[in-house]
Write a protein that holds these residues in place. Structure first.
Motif, PDB file in Angstrom:
ATOM      1  N   GLY A 138       0.093   2.033  39.092  1.00 33.77           N
ATOM      2  CA  GLY A 138      -0.460   0.761  38.622  1.00 33.77           C
ATOM      3  C   GLY A 138      -1.383   0.106  39.631  1.00 33.77           C
ATOM      4  N   PHE A 139      -1.000   0.166  40.902  1.00 31.26           N
ATOM      5  CA  PHE A 139      -1.814  -0.445  41.962  1.00 31.26           C
ATOM      6  C   PHE A 139      -3.155   0.277  42.135  1.00 31.26           C
ATOM      7  N   ASN A 140      -3.192   1.591  41.877  1.00 31.92           N
ATOM      8  CA  ASN A 140      -4.466   2.312  41.945  1.00 31.92           C
ATOM      9  C   ASN A 140      -5.478   1.705  40.976  1.00 31.92           C
ATOM     10  N   ALA A 141      -5.023   1.385  39.773  1.00 34.74           N
ATOM     11  CA  ALA A 141      -5.893   0.754  38.778  1.00 34.74           C
ATOM     12  C   ALA A 141      -6.188  -0.699  39.151  1.00 34.74           C
ATOM     13  N   LEU A 142      -5.145  -1.416  39.555  1.00 35.76           N
ATOM     14  CA  LEU A 142      -5.291  -2.843  39.845  1.00 35.76           C
ATOM     15  C   LEU A 142      -6.257  -3.084  41.001  1.00 35.76           C
ATOM     16  N   GLU A 143      -6.178  -2.276  42.036  1.00 36.94           N
ATOM     17  CA  GLU A 143      -7.077  -2.432  43.184  1.00 36.94           C
ATOM     18  C   GLU A 143      -8.532  -2.328  42.743  1.00 36.94           C
ATOM     19  N   ARG A 144      -8.830  -1.362  41.895  1.00 33.17           N
ATOM     20  CA  ARG A 144     -10.212  -1.183  41.423  1.00 33.17           C
ATOM     21  C   ARG A 144     -10.666  -2.376  40.590  1.00 33.17           C
ATOM     22  N   ILE A 145      -9.776  -2.879  39.737  1.00 36.69           N
ATOM     23  CA  ILE A 145     -10.121  -4.035  38.901  1.00 36.69           C
ATOM     24  C   ILE A 145     -10.384  -5.266  39.766  1.00 36.69           C
ATOM     25  N   LEU A 146      -9.508  -5.505  40.731  1.00 35.27           N
ATOM     26  CA  LEU A 146      -9.637  -6.695  41.577  1.00 35.27           C
ATOM     27  C   LEU A 146     -10.901  -6.660  42.425  1.00 35.27           C
ATOM     28  N   GLN A 147     -11.374  -5.484  42.761  1.00 31.51           N
ATOM     29  CA  GLN A 147     -12.606  -5.397  43.542  1.00 31.51           C
ATOM     30  C   GLN A 147     -13.794  -5.991  42.798  1.00 31.51           C
ATOM     31  N   SER A 148     -13.695  -6.063  41.465  1.00 23.60           N
ATOM     32  CA  SER A 148     -14.795  -6.651  40.688  1.00 23.60           C
ATOM     33  C   SER A 148     -14.501  -8.074  40.201  1.00 23.60           C
ATOM     34  N   THR A 149     -13.218  -8.483  40.198  1.00 22.87           N
ATOM     35  CA  THR A 149     -12.883  -9.818  39.666  1.00 22.87           C
ATOM     36  C   THR A 149     -12.526 -10.839  40.743  1.00 22.87           C
ATOM     37  N   ALA A 150     -12.112 -10.354  41.907  1.00 20.29           N
ATOM     38  CA  ALA A 150     -11.509 -11.253  42.899  1.00 20.29           C
ATOM     39  C   ALA A 150     -12.549 -12.087  43.640  1.00 20.29           C
ATOM     40  N   GLY A 151     -12.106 -13.314  43.958  1.00 20.00           N
ATOM     41  CA  GLY A 151     -12.753 -14.114  44.972  1.00 20.00           C
ATOM     42  C   GLY A 151     -11.704 -14.267  46.051  1.00 20.00           C
ATOM     43  N   LYS A 152     -11.295 -15.512  46.271  1.00 22.01           N
ATOM     44  CA  LYS A 152     -10.174 -15.744  47.177  1.00 22.01           C
ATOM     45  C   LYS A 152      -8.881 -15.211  46.562  1.00 22.01           C
ATOM     46  N   TYR A 153      -8.791 -15.329  45.223  1.00 18.61           N
ATOM     47  CA  TYR A 153      -7.601 -14.895  44.507  1.00 18.61           C
ATOM     48  C   TYR A 153      -7.969 -13.822  43.483  1.00 18.61           C
ATOM     49  N   CYS A 154      -7.092 -13.536  42.536  1.00 21.26           N
ATOM     50  CA  CYS A 154      -7.310 -12.405  41.624  1.00 21.26           C
ATOM     51  C   CYS A 154      -8.592 -12.530  40.801  1.00 21.26           C
TER      52      CYS A 154
END
Length: 216
Positions: A138-154
């Motif tokens: 799950g974290f493999n997918a989540l890390e990739r998603i957060l790289q495009s959505t995150a600022g300071k937070y998710c």
């Protein structure tokens, strides 16, 4: 208990309960807590009394405004709709979709696979490797998603429902000795969130039912 005060049924180590405790803290909602020990007495969630409250035999459950709500995301969305400050779902529809996507990824795609009820079925000798695999996948997918959505937070720079799901799941990863080195975005966001008071007061190490050896 005061009439009309919300009642949260919670277990200190339940990551789903922690999500709701964070939301209640952020929104400054005063509530009573009833602790449900998921291990003691064969699991207090299986009692007839609790099953009447939540037929899924899970925590959290929240009694509020004359209704009882199970499922952490449903609880958080109800709090958002009835007590909208501070906002946990962005006004922008695209950002709101990202928040819900991340929340569902964690709440449906990671947490249930490493939940206590599933690990019991897996068998003692396989529990650690099973949990590690479920979380890492799950974290493999989540890390990739957060790289495009995150600022300071998710999602950007405002705390959202996604962050309420992230921090407890990172804590689960720590419990199951998952190597977080491949997930720098997840780690950075979690560390930032844990400096906020709402995430600290709701932490599993500071609950009424936290065992003395786990208190901080």
């Amino acid at each position: 208990m005061q009439a009309g005060k919300p009642i949260l049924y919670s277990y200190f180590r339940s990551s789903c309960s922690w999500r709701v405790r964070i939301a209640l803290a952020l929104k400054s909602i005063d509530y009573e807590m009833v602790t449900v020990n998921l291990i003691k007495d064969g699991g207090q969630q299986f009692s007839e009394e609790f099953q009447a409250l939540n037929p899924m035999k899970q925590v959290p459950a929240l009694k509020i405004d004359g209704i009882t709500i199970g499922q952490s995301l449903a609880i958080i969305e109800y709090l958002e709709e009835t007590r909208p400050t501070p906002r946990l779902l962005p006004q922008d529809p695209k950002k709101r979709a990202h928040v819900r996507m991340i929340s569902d990824l964690i709440a449906s795609g990671i947490q249930p696979l490493q939940n206590l009820s599933v690990l019991k079925q897996v068998g003692q000798e396989k529990q650690l490797s099973w949990a590690q695999q479920a979380i890492s996948s799950g974290f493999n997918a989540l890390e990739r998603i957060l790289q495009s959505t995150a600022g300071k937070y998710c999602v950007g720079d405002e705390v959202s429902m996604a962050d309420l799901c992230l921090v407890p799941q990172v804590a689960n990863a720590d419990r199951y000795k998952v190597d977080l080195t491949p997930y720098p975005t997840i780690s950075r966001i979690s560390k930032s969130l844990l400096t906020l008071e709402a995430f600290q007061v709701s932490h599993p190490c500071r609950q009424p039912d936290t065992p003395p050896e786990l208190r901080a």
